[in-house]
Design an enzyme around this catalytic site. Sequence first.
Site, PDB file in Angstrom:
ATOM      1  N   ASP A  28       0.864  -1.188   0.000  1.00 35.79           N
ATOM      2  CA  ASP A  28       0.000   0.000   0.000  1.00 35.79           C
ATOM      3  C   ASP A  28       0.900   1.237   0.000  1.00 35.79           C
ATOM      4  O   ASP A  28       1.856   1.318   0.767  1.00 35.79           O
ATOM      5  CB  ASP A  28      -0.903  -0.018   1.241  1.00 35.79           C
ATOM      6  CG  ASP A  28      -2.026   0.993   1.147  1.00 35.79           C
ATOM      7  OD1 ASP A  28      -3.198   0.575   1.251  1.00 35.79           O
ATOM      8  OD2 ASP A  28      -1.758   2.213   0.991  1.00 35.79           O
ATOM      9  N   ILE A  29       0.595   2.185  -0.874  1.00 39.38           N
ATOM     10  CA  ILE A  29       1.449   3.357  -1.050  1.00 39.38           C
ATOM     11  C   ILE A  29       1.338   4.336   0.141  1.00 39.38           C
ATOM     12  O   ILE A  29       2.219   5.163   0.356  1.00 39.38           O
ATOM     13  CB  ILE A  29       1.108   4.076  -2.393  1.00 39.38           C
ATOM     14  CG1 ILE A  29       2.293   4.879  -2.901  1.00 39.38           C
ATOM     15  CG2 ILE A  29      -0.125   4.925  -2.297  1.00 39.38           C
ATOM     16  CD1 ILE A  29       3.472   4.057  -3.310  1.00 39.38           C
ATOM     17  N   GLU A  87     -12.371   3.549  -1.086  1.00 44.06           N
ATOM     18  CA  GLU A  87     -11.546   4.436  -1.922  1.00 44.06           C
ATOM     19  C   GLU A  87     -11.352   3.877  -3.329  1.00 44.06           C
ATOM     20  O   GLU A  87     -11.479   4.602  -4.308  1.00 44.06           O
ATOM     21  CB  GLU A  87     -10.182   4.641  -1.234  1.00 44.06           C
ATOM     22  CG  GLU A  87      -9.317   5.708  -1.881  1.00 44.06           C
ATOM     23  CD  GLU A  87      -7.927   5.778  -1.276  1.00 44.06           C
ATOM     24  OE1 GLU A  87      -6.994   6.079  -2.021  1.00 44.06           O
ATOM     25  OE2 GLU A  87      -7.773   5.507  -0.063  1.00 44.06           O
ATOM     26  N   HIS A  92      -9.806  -5.586  -2.627  1.00 44.21           N
ATOM     27  CA  HIS A  92      -8.448  -5.689  -2.084  1.00 44.21           C
ATOM     28  C   HIS A  92      -8.517  -6.020  -0.601  1.00 44.21           C
ATOM     29  O   HIS A  92      -9.303  -5.441   0.137  1.00 44.21           O
ATOM     30  CB  HIS A  92      -7.630  -4.417  -2.320  1.00 44.21           C
ATOM     31  CG  HIS A  92      -8.324  -3.145  -1.935  1.00 44.21           C
ATOM     32  ND1 HIS A  92      -9.321  -2.596  -2.705  1.00 44.21           N
ATOM     33  CD2 HIS A  92      -8.181  -2.330  -0.874  1.00 44.21           C
ATOM     34  CE1 HIS A  92      -9.752  -1.483  -2.139  1.00 44.21           C
ATOM     35  NE2 HIS A  92      -9.090  -1.301  -1.009  1.00 44.21           N
ATOM     36  N   HIS A  94      -6.593  -5.834   2.827  1.00 48.38           N
ATOM     37  CA  HIS A  94      -5.489  -5.174   3.526  1.00 48.38           C
ATOM     38  C   HIS A  94      -4.879  -6.174   4.507  1.00 48.38           C
ATOM     39  O   HIS A  94      -5.594  -6.718   5.363  1.00 48.38           O
ATOM     40  CB  HIS A  94      -5.995  -3.989   4.358  1.00 48.38           C
ATOM     41  CG  HIS A  94      -6.538  -2.835   3.582  1.00 48.38           C
ATOM     42  ND1 HIS A  94      -5.794  -1.733   3.243  1.00 48.38           N
ATOM     43  CD2 HIS A  94      -7.787  -2.578   3.107  1.00 48.38           C
ATOM     44  CE1 HIS A  94      -6.537  -0.853   2.598  1.00 48.38           C
ATOM     45  NE2 HIS A  94      -7.759  -1.345   2.507  1.00 48.38           N
TER      46      HIS A  94
END
Length: 129
Positions: A28-29, A87, A92, A94
């Site tokens: 994750d960025i 978002e 996805h 996490h």
Amino acid sequence: MSIFTKIINGEIPSYKVAENDKFFAFLDINPNAKGHTLVVPKKEENKIFDLSKEEYLELMDFSYSVAKALKKAVPCKRIGMSVVGLEVPHVHVHLIPTSIMADMQFTKKEKLTNDEFIEIANTIAAHFN
Ligand code: 5GP
């Protein structure tokens, strides 16, 4: 096309952690904690519970292997798992190295350098099997 499909296709760069024919895992960025990883099905689906049961179980199976590698690679008390998706409308999971409750809240963020991202991604990838 979602931003995660562009990442999977290599059109947008990412710090890749693991991949097979159906799934892709990358850092994750904007991580909650060092090593925060996203596991994404290559098939673009918005909501996790719109996956078929088989696809869902395969996603969990792949996430299990990524979580095992993550636990070996990053010091933490445990790996937390969360699915939100408000978002980015592409499923996805996490996976977050967690030591305090705040690691699982999406308000505390870690700043990492490019070199740190590369090093963590490579370390997790080296433990993935
Ligand atoms: P959610 O949709 O579950 O609320 O969170 C989306 C997550 O994707 C966020 O944690 C955010 O930091 C991450 N994210 C959004 N855009 C990118 C991107 O372009 N690259 C990477 N690596 N992560 C992203």
